[in-house]
Design a protein around this motif. Sequence first.
Motif, PDB file in Angstrom:
ATOM      1  N   VAL A  68     -17.098   0.188  29.642  1.00 14.36           N
ATOM      2  CA  VAL A  68     -15.741  -0.382  29.719  1.00 14.36           C
ATOM      3  C   VAL A  68     -14.995   0.208  30.906  1.00 14.36           C
ATOM      4  N   LEU A  69     -15.088   1.516  31.048  1.00 16.36           N
ATOM      5  CA  LEU A  69     -14.411   2.189  32.159  1.00 16.36           C
ATOM      6  C   LEU A  69     -14.943   1.694  33.503  1.00 16.36           C
ATOM      7  N   GLY A  70     -16.246   1.449  33.566  1.00 14.34           N
ATOM      8  CA  GLY A  70     -16.835   0.962  34.812  1.00 14.34           C
ATOM      9  C   GLY A  70     -16.332  -0.430  35.181  1.00 14.34           C
ATOM     10  N   LEU A  71     -16.259  -1.337  34.211  1.00 11.87           N
ATOM     11  CA  LEU A  71     -15.790  -2.702  34.470  1.00 11.87           C
ATOM     12  C   LEU A  71     -14.321  -2.720  34.881  1.00 11.87           C
ATOM     13  N   VAL A  72     -13.514  -1.918  34.182  1.00 16.66           N
ATOM     14  CA  VAL A  72     -12.084  -1.865  34.512  1.00 16.66           C
ATOM     15  C   VAL A  72     -11.876  -1.247  35.886  1.00 16.66           C
ATOM     16  N   ALA A  73     -12.655  -0.237  36.212  1.00 19.80           N
ATOM     17  CA  ALA A  73     -12.561   0.402  37.533  1.00 19.80           C
ATOM     18  C   ALA A  73     -12.850  -0.615  38.633  1.00 19.80           C
ATOM     19  N   LEU A  74     -13.856  -1.464  38.415  1.00 18.85           N
ATOM     20  CA  LEU A  74     -14.199  -2.496  39.388  1.00 18.85           C
ATOM     21  C   LEU A  74     -13.057  -3.499  39.541  1.00 18.85           C
ATOM     22  N   ALA A  75     -12.451  -3.902  38.424  1.00 22.38           N
ATOM     23  CA  ALA A  75     -11.337  -4.864  38.463  1.00 22.38           C
ATOM     24  C   ALA A  75     -10.139  -4.291  39.204  1.00 22.38           C
ATOM     25  N   ILE A  76      -9.864  -3.016  38.982  1.00 18.75           N
ATOM     26  CA  ILE A  76      -8.740  -2.366  39.665  1.00 18.75           C
ATOM     27  C   ILE A  76      -8.973  -2.351  41.175  1.00 18.75           C
ATOM     28  N   ILE A  84      -8.790   4.469  41.952  1.00 18.32           N
ATOM     29  CA  ILE A  84      -8.953   3.869  40.627  1.00 18.32           C
ATOM     30  C   ILE A  84      -8.212   4.675  39.578  1.00 18.32           C
ATOM     31  N   LEU A  85      -8.254   5.977  39.733  1.00 15.49           N
ATOM     32  CA  LEU A  85      -7.577   6.864  38.780  1.00 15.49           C
ATOM     33  C   LEU A  85      -6.211   7.281  39.312  1.00 15.49           C
ATOM     34  N   PHE A  86      -5.277   7.436  38.401  1.00  8.85           N
ATOM     35  CA  PHE A  86      -3.934   7.900  38.739  1.00  8.85           C
ATOM     36  C   PHE A  86      -3.716   9.230  38.033  1.00  8.85           C
ATOM     37  N   ARG A  87      -3.356  10.236  38.783  1.00  6.08           N
ATOM     38  CA  ARG A  87      -3.090  11.536  38.172  1.00  6.08           C
ATOM     39  C   ARG A  87      -1.617  11.864  38.284  1.00  6.08           C
ATOM     40  N   SER A 105      -2.603   1.493  36.979  1.00  9.01           N
ATOM     41  CA  SER A 105      -2.111   0.183  36.545  1.00  9.01           C
ATOM     42  C   SER A 105      -1.006  -0.340  37.460  1.00  9.01           C
ATOM     43  N   MET A 106      -0.645   0.439  38.486  1.00  5.03           N
ATOM     44  CA  MET A 106       0.429   0.046  39.395  1.00  5.03           C
ATOM     45  C   MET A 106      -0.070   0.027  40.839  1.00  5.03           C
ATOM     46  N   TYR A 107       0.743  -0.581  41.694  1.00  5.24           N
ATOM     47  CA  TYR A 107       0.467  -0.529  43.130  1.00  5.24           C
ATOM     48  C   TYR A 107       0.681   0.900  43.612  1.00  5.24           C
ATOM     49  N   ILE A 108       0.058   1.262  44.718  1.00  7.77           N
ATOM     50  CA  ILE A 108       0.049   2.653  45.161  1.00  7.77           C
ATOM     51  C   ILE A 108       1.424   3.169  45.578  1.00  7.77           C
ATOM     52  N   PHE A 129      11.727   6.137  31.543  1.00 12.16           N
ATOM     53  CA  PHE A 129      11.882   4.880  32.283  1.00 12.16           C
ATOM     54  C   PHE A 129      10.847   3.870  31.810  1.00 12.16           C
ATOM     55  N   LYS A 130      11.322   2.687  31.361  1.00 12.95           N
ATOM     56  CA  LYS A 130      10.446   1.602  30.921  1.00 12.95           C
ATOM     57  C   LYS A 130      11.065   0.260  31.293  1.00 12.95           C
ATOM     58  N   MET A 131      10.207  -0.664  31.779  1.00  9.43           N
ATOM     59  CA  MET A 131      10.610  -2.038  32.060  1.00  9.43           C
ATOM     60  C   MET A 131       9.517  -2.976  31.555  1.00  9.43           C
ATOM     61  N   LYS A 132       9.906  -4.012  30.835  1.00  7.97           N
ATOM     62  CA  LYS A 132       8.914  -4.965  30.331  1.00  7.97           C
ATOM     63  C   LYS A 132       8.255  -5.737  31.472  1.00  7.97           C
ATOM     64  N   ASP A 133       9.028  -6.106  32.473  1.00 15.91           N
ATOM     65  CA  ASP A 133       8.497  -6.856  33.612  1.00 15.91           C
ATOM     66  C   ASP A 133       8.591  -6.010  34.879  1.00 15.91           C
ATOM     67  N   ASP A 134       7.984  -4.843  34.834  1.00 14.71           N
ATOM     68  CA  ASP A 134       8.004  -3.919  35.961  1.00 14.71           C
ATOM     69  C   ASP A 134       7.222  -4.531  37.131  1.00 14.71           C
ATOM     70  N   PRO A 135       7.884  -4.794  38.266  1.00 11.03           N
ATOM     71  CA  PRO A 135       7.196  -5.426  39.404  1.00 11.03           C
ATOM     72  C   PRO A 135       6.154  -4.534  40.058  1.00 11.03           C
ATOM     73  N   ARG A 136       6.120  -3.278  39.706  1.00 16.20           N
ATOM     74  CA  ARG A 136       5.152  -2.360  40.298  1.00 16.20           C
ATOM     75  C   ARG A 136       3.783  -2.438  39.623  1.00 16.20           C
ATOM     76  N   VAL A 137       3.713  -3.112  38.462  1.00 22.05           N
ATOM     77  CA  VAL A 137       2.480  -3.192  37.691  1.00 22.05           C
ATOM     78  C   VAL A 137       1.608  -4.347  38.187  1.00 22.05           C
ATOM     79  N   THR A 138       0.323  -4.092  38.387  1.00 24.85           N
ATOM     80  CA  THR A 138      -0.612  -5.126  38.832  1.00 24.85           C
ATOM     81  C   THR A 138      -0.999  -6.028  37.653  1.00 24.85           C
ATOM     82  N   LYS A 139      -1.720  -7.115  37.939  1.00 20.51           N
ATOM     83  CA  LYS A 139      -2.173  -8.025  36.882  1.00 20.51           C
ATOM     84  C   LYS A 139      -3.172  -7.323  35.960  1.00 20.51           C
ATOM     85  N   VAL A 140      -4.111  -6.619  36.563  1.00 22.33           N
ATOM     86  CA  VAL A 140      -5.051  -5.841  35.760  1.00 22.33           C
ATOM     87  C   VAL A 140      -4.298  -4.762  34.986  1.00 22.33           C
ATOM     88  N   GLY A 141      -3.298  -4.198  35.644  1.00 23.11           N
ATOM     89  CA  GLY A 141      -2.498  -3.153  35.018  1.00 23.11           C
ATOM     90  C   GLY A 141      -1.798  -3.630  33.758  1.00 23.11           C
TER      91      GLY A 141
END
Length: 244
Positions: A68-76, A84-87, A105-108, A129-141
Amino acid sequence: MIANSEHKRRQEALIKRYGSPAALGAKAKARMLLKRAAWVGVVRGSYLLKRLFDILASAVLLVLLLPVLGLVALAIRLESPGPILFRQTRVGRWGQLFTMWKLRSMYIDAEARKAALMAQNEMTGGVIFKMKDDPRVTKVGRFIRKTSIDELPQLWNVLRGDMSLVGPRPPVPAEVDEYSLSDRRRLEVIPGITCIWQISGRSEIPFEQQVELDVQYIESQSFWMDLKILLKTVPALLLGTGAY
């Protein structure tokens, strides 16, 4: 006068049973030390059981979820440039800082754009901080956030001991700076991947109520409670209630 006589009779009875007042005090102290040792043993035993379960479960899950992690990493990687990872630095037990891992899950440039979006914060209380439609979040994110797949790398944090499977979610230092003394009670235990408010509404729960639920967990935590929360986490993830 009657009260004094009754007290005297009780003292004489205790001395007759246990010996001199000094011996009575020594035995009372010994009983107190024994009770304290038993309490410490129970607490340490509970922590050891929790830690052993964390190590075993996180190791097994990391192996099973590798595909699962491999497939999601590829999609990201295919959707947007960047790692791929965010720290991120998070605050653990008693204020100790550690590096927490997530699938990106967000743009860099997400952190740089956060300041401009603060006025649109939808989380009551303003600490988180939370937004339902956060523009920084990608589609995969959006997908991996909805399903909490982005949190899976935190199993590595659990294996290392930075986090536990169950416990209050670890805040970022900027959030802790805004904590009241009462809010800081949630830092008394090792933070976790899931917790009571994660299975009760997640981001829809106001910050003040999140603190109350975290304190409720801290004051009544047990191995069986952890298992119950973990079992309830599964349907909460499938339904995606309050996740964004």
